[in-house]
Design an enzyme around this catalytic site. Structure first.
Site, PDB file in Angstrom:
ATOM      1  N   ASP A  73       0.918  -1.229  -0.131  1.00 35.29           N
ATOM      2  CA  ASP A  73       0.022   0.011   0.098  1.00 35.29           C
ATOM      3  C   ASP A  73       0.823   1.133  -0.084  1.00 35.29           C
ATOM      4  O   ASP A  73       2.060   1.178   0.358  1.00 35.29           O
ATOM      5  CB  ASP A  73      -1.055  -0.187   1.298  1.00 35.29           C
ATOM      6  CG  ASP A  73      -1.827   1.320   1.153  1.00 35.29           C
ATOM      7  OD1 ASP A  73      -2.489   1.677   0.276  1.00 35.29           O
ATOM      8  OD2 ASP A  73      -2.323   1.827   2.339  1.00 35.29           O
ATOM      9  N   SER A  74       0.245   2.297  -0.223  1.00 39.36           N
ATOM     10  CA  SER A  74       1.108   3.588  -0.198  1.00 39.36           C
ATOM     11  C   SER A  74       1.381   3.759   1.260  1.00 39.36           C
ATOM     12  O   SER A  74       2.342   4.692   1.711  1.00 39.36           O
ATOM     13  CB  SER A  74       0.054   4.717  -0.737  1.00 39.36           C
ATOM     14  OG  SER A  74      -1.065   4.883   0.058  1.00 39.36           O
ATOM     15  N   TYR A 107      -0.812   8.491  -2.708  1.00 36.22           N
ATOM     16  CA  TYR A 107      -0.789   8.166  -3.917  1.00 36.22           C
ATOM     17  C   TYR A 107      -2.090   8.613  -4.829  1.00 36.22           C
ATOM     18  O   TYR A 107      -1.897   8.555  -6.170  1.00 36.22           O
ATOM     19  CB  TYR A 107      -0.654   6.554  -4.367  1.00 36.22           C
ATOM     20  CG  TYR A 107       0.544   5.815  -4.172  1.00 36.22           C
ATOM     21  CD1 TYR A 107       1.716   6.451  -3.413  1.00 36.22           C
ATOM     22  CD2 TYR A 107       0.990   4.754  -4.553  1.00 36.22           C
ATOM     23  CE1 TYR A 107       2.892   5.897  -3.157  1.00 36.22           C
ATOM     24  CE2 TYR A 107       2.141   3.977  -4.524  1.00 36.22           C
ATOM     25  CZ  TYR A 107       2.892   4.706  -3.690  1.00 36.22           C
ATOM     26  OH  TYR A 107       4.243   3.905  -3.448  1.00 36.22           O
ATOM     27  N   GLY A 108      -2.971   8.884  -4.162  1.00 35.70           N
ATOM     28  CA  GLY A 108      -4.378   9.219  -4.635  1.00 35.70           C
ATOM     29  C   GLY A 108      -4.441  10.390  -5.323  1.00 35.70           C
ATOM     30  O   GLY A 108      -5.054  10.708  -5.985  1.00 35.70           O
ATOM     31  N   CYS A 143      -4.352  -1.481  -2.033  1.00 36.92           N
ATOM     32  CA  CYS A 143      -4.464  -0.185  -2.289  1.00 36.92           C
ATOM     33  C   CYS A 143      -5.680  -0.042  -3.546  1.00 36.92           C
ATOM     34  O   CYS A 143      -5.114  -0.399  -4.673  1.00 36.92           O
ATOM     35  CB  CYS A 143      -3.137   0.300  -2.841  1.00 36.92           C
ATOM     36  SG  CYS A 143      -3.293   2.042  -3.211  1.00 36.92           S
ATOM     37  N   ASN A 144      -6.709   0.598  -3.296  1.00 33.79           N
ATOM     38  CA  ASN A 144      -7.481   0.745  -4.473  1.00 33.79           C
ATOM     39  C   ASN A 144      -7.089   1.569  -5.645  1.00 33.79           C
ATOM     40  O   ASN A 144      -7.224   1.439  -6.780  1.00 33.79           O
ATOM     41  CB  ASN A 144      -8.941   1.411  -3.784  1.00 33.79           C
ATOM     42  CG  ASN A 144      -9.493   0.601  -3.083  1.00 33.79           C
ATOM     43  OD1 ASN A 144     -10.611  -0.198  -3.473  1.00 33.79           O
ATOM     44  ND2 ASN A 144      -9.321   0.348  -1.638  1.00 33.79           N
ATOM     45  N   THR A 145      -6.176   2.530  -5.042  1.00 37.49           N
ATOM     46  CA  THR A 145      -5.709   3.463  -5.949  1.00 37.49           C
ATOM     47  C   THR A 145      -4.472   2.800  -6.977  1.00 37.49           C
ATOM     48  O   THR A 145      -4.679   2.870  -8.247  1.00 37.49           O
ATOM     49  CB  THR A 145      -4.861   4.626  -5.376  1.00 37.49           C
ATOM     50  OG1 THR A 145      -5.845   5.423  -4.338  1.00 37.49           O
ATOM     51  CG2 THR A 145      -4.264   5.696  -6.104  1.00 37.49           C
ATOM     52  N   CYS A 160     -11.124   2.743  -0.086  1.00 42.09           N
ATOM     53  CA  CYS A 160      -9.515   3.050  -0.096  1.00 42.09           C
ATOM     54  C   CYS A 160      -9.448   2.394   1.204  1.00 42.09           C
ATOM     55  O   CYS A 160      -9.953   2.424   2.282  1.00 42.09           O
ATOM     56  CB  CYS A 160      -9.447   4.747   0.220  1.00 42.09           C
ATOM     57  SG  CYS A 160      -7.656   5.107   0.882  1.00 42.09           S
ATOM     58  N   HIS A 219      -7.269   2.856   3.657  1.00 43.38           N
ATOM     59  CA  HIS A 219      -7.089   3.692   4.563  1.00 43.38           C
ATOM     60  C   HIS A 219      -8.590   3.699   5.318  1.00 43.38           C
ATOM     61  O   HIS A 219      -8.605   3.944   6.674  1.00 43.38           O
ATOM     62  CB  HIS A 219      -6.634   4.974   4.349  1.00 43.38           C
ATOM     63  CG  HIS A 219      -4.943   5.020   4.167  1.00 43.38           C
ATOM     64  ND1 HIS A 219      -4.504   4.530   3.000  1.00 43.38           N
ATOM     65  CD2 HIS A 219      -3.866   5.653   4.910  1.00 43.38           C
ATOM     66  CE1 HIS A 219      -3.156   4.713   3.098  1.00 43.38           C
ATOM     67  NE2 HIS A 219      -2.900   5.424   4.342  1.00 43.38           N
TER      68      HIS A 219
END
Ligand code: DGL
Length: 251
Positions: free
Chosen positions: A8-9, A40-41, A71-73, A179, A181
């Site tokens: 993930d970021s 990252y988004g 991470c969805n991004t 997301c 997060h």
């Protein structure tokens, strides 16, 4: 033998780790969080792919064979491209779409990063399965605020209250936490929006992953910055697996 990584970021992907460990405490997990560059988004696709490639190359050197893109991004950045790596990748969007399909939902809201919403990867796939009434909300700030949740709790709650107004005014009953997060603070969402049902991609990614043939071992965290953030986050999530953290990894 497969060797697993979760990337993930930042700390958001720990919400996938939490779910994996509920299912199997023994597996070796190699976590990479790029806390130096989070979020990252707000990046472009090329920037996201370049960061991701560096993370995957690093993990490949460590012997990783399979990676959950928690991470969805990043997942949105690789979907519909021909991006591949020597490491086998599992995106987080597909299990969420499968869940919406299984539940037969037609109307829902999604909250995600700017990149995830702008990529339209959720939107396209949801429409394909008949979920045509979608309220899309993009946040440029939430993921970074959640990195320091304890200090930012009030600002986060204020921002979520604004989203709740939009959700309620459109009479939406389901929210996709788009997301990882956000899943980290899923209890805060539940408290502020008790009447909503949540689609949780992090939980669904962990449950959809076939853990057979995985190596057993410790939980290793590699991060570009933020050992203390991780120690705090692991306490918040009640993750107590034997741990080894390496900070200031350069990628
Ligand atoms: N946790 C990530 C996601 O699921 C990324 C958040 C960010 O870095 O902007 O989209």
């Amino acid at each position: 033998m497969k060797k697993l990584a979760v990337i993930d970021s930042g700390i958001g992907g720990l919400s996938v780790v939490r779910e994996l460990l509920k299912l199997n405490k023994e597996i070796e997990i190699n976590y990479f969080g790029d806390n130096l560059r989070v979020p990252y988004g707000n990046m472009s696709r090329d920037e996201i792919l370049s960061c991701m490639e560096n993370i995957l190359d690093f993990l490949y050197e460590k012997g990783v064979t399979d990676c959950l893109v928690a991470c969805n991004t990043m997942s949105s950045a690789i979907l519909n491209t021909n991006y591949t790596h020597k490491i086998k990748l599992y995106n987080i969007v597909t299990p969420a779409i499968d869940e919406v399909k299984n539940l037969g939902l037609r109307k829902m809201a999604i909250l995600a990063t700017k990149f995830t919403i702008a990529s339209k990867e959720y939107d396209k796939r949801l429409k394909e399965i008949g979920a045509t009434d979608l309220l899309e909300m993009a946040s440029a700030s939430l993921a970074a605020l959640i990195e320091n949740f304890d200090d930012n709790r009030d600002i986060i709650e204020d921002e979520l209250t604004e989203y709740k107004k939009c959700i309620d005014s459109g009479d939406y009953k389901t929210l996709i936490l788009g997301c990882t997060h956000y899943e980290f603070i899923d209890s805060v969402f539940k408290d502020l929006m008790p009447e909503l049902s949540f689609i949780k991609p992090a939980e669904l990614l962990a449950k959809s992953f076939d853990m057979s043939g995985l190596s057993k071992g410790d939980f290793k965290i590699y991060t570009t910055k933020g050992k203390d953030t991780y120690l705090r986050s692991l306490r918040t999530l009640n993750i107590d697996k034997k741990l080894n953290i390496q900070d200031y990894i350069e990628i």
